[in-house]
Design a protein around this motif. Sequence first.
Motif, mmCIF file in Angstrom:
data_model
loop_
_atom_site.group_PDB
_atom_site.id
_atom_site.type_symbol
_atom_site.label_atom_id
_atom_site.label_comp_id
_atom_site.label_asym_id
_atom_site.label_seq_id
_atom_site.Cartn_x
_atom_site.Cartn_y
_atom_site.Cartn_z
ATOM 1 N N THR A 18 0.844 -1.185 0.049
ATOM 2 C CA THR A 18 -0.074 -0.180 -0.100
ATOM 3 C C THR A 18 0.700 1.274 -0.134
ATOM 4 O OG1 THR A 18 -1.815 1.250 1.173
ATOM 5 C CG2 THR A 18 -0.242 0.143 2.462
ATOM 6 N N ASN A 124 -0.757 0.374 11.997
ATOM 7 C CA ASN A 124 -2.080 0.301 11.186
ATOM 8 C C ASN A 124 -1.658 -0.276 9.895
ATOM 9 O OD1 ASN A 124 -4.550 1.071 12.676
ATOM 10 N ND2 ASN A 124 -3.402 2.462 13.309
ATOM 11 N N ASN A 128 -2.904 -3.705 8.181
ATOM 12 C CA ASN A 128 -3.615 -3.842 6.784
ATOM 13 C C ASN A 128 -2.955 -4.951 5.969
ATOM 14 O OD1 ASN A 128 -6.132 -2.166 6.729
ATOM 15 N ND2 ASN A 128 -4.718 -0.731 7.364
ATOM 16 N N LYS A 131 -3.749 -8.298 7.078
ATOM 17 C CA LYS A 131 -4.916 -8.642 6.923
ATOM 18 C C LYS A 131 -5.073 -9.204 5.398
ATOM 19 C CE LYS A 131 -9.576 -7.298 7.826
ATOM 20 N NZ LYS A 131 -10.401 -6.256 8.387
ATOM 21 N N LYS A 132 -4.711 -8.314 4.500
ATOM 22 C CA LYS A 132 -4.680 -8.671 3.094
ATOM 23 C C LYS A 132 -4.199 -10.008 2.799
ATOM 24 C CE LYS A 132 -4.014 -4.960 0.531
ATOM 25 N NZ LYS A 132 -3.303 -3.968 -0.140
ATOM 26 N N PHE A 160 -8.347 -1.063 15.636
ATOM 27 C CA PHE A 160 -8.209 -2.040 14.109
ATOM 28 C C PHE A 160 -9.332 -2.913 14.076
ATOM 29 C CE2 PHE A 160 -6.660 -4.955 11.084
ATOM 30 C CZ PHE A 160 -6.400 -3.960 10.005
#
Length: 187
Positions: A18, A124, A128, A131-132, A160
């Motif tokens: 990201t 954070n 993410n 989790k992805k 979260f």
Amino acid sequence: MLMKYFKYKFFNLNRVSTGNYKIDFIRLEDIEKIRIWRNKQIKYLRQKKILKKKDQEEYFFNKIYKETKKKRPDLILFAFKKENVIIGYGGYTNISWKKNETELSFLLDHNRSKKIKNYIKEFNIYLNLVKKNMKKIGFNKLISFTFVSRKTHIKVLENFGFIKEKKVIDKSKKDYCFKHFLNITND
């Protein structure tokens, strides 16, 4: 043995990113940085003693390298990078393939984690990415054990979406920690 990465055979980390952050395979040159970070932040870990360079190398070459060859490893570690430079590491530990769940592991460079706003932001981002990646692998529950003194870390987990399950004693540190969990099956 000539290798540059501790690359797991059963899955690919391409495109788990990201912005300018990503998770990637750990390189040989990263393991010394990880050792230093672990020793500087030992109070947050289940680690009982200061790691020597030899200890770290033996762990990666004897344990992690073998895990990379398995179809269902017991743990999966990766580098957390910003602009292609390692700034932390973590992964999935204590994996239960039967239950499709795993324990969260995360450690940020000790210099970066001193700045609270930066720690919150980068933790954070890491969550993410993790989790992805979990969805790709097939895990649907992520567990975290965190010492009660890590108030910022706990706050990030709860914001979260992690749910506090219980307070448990960590026998290795003779301290209490909170067990949190995050179900991702409904996302």
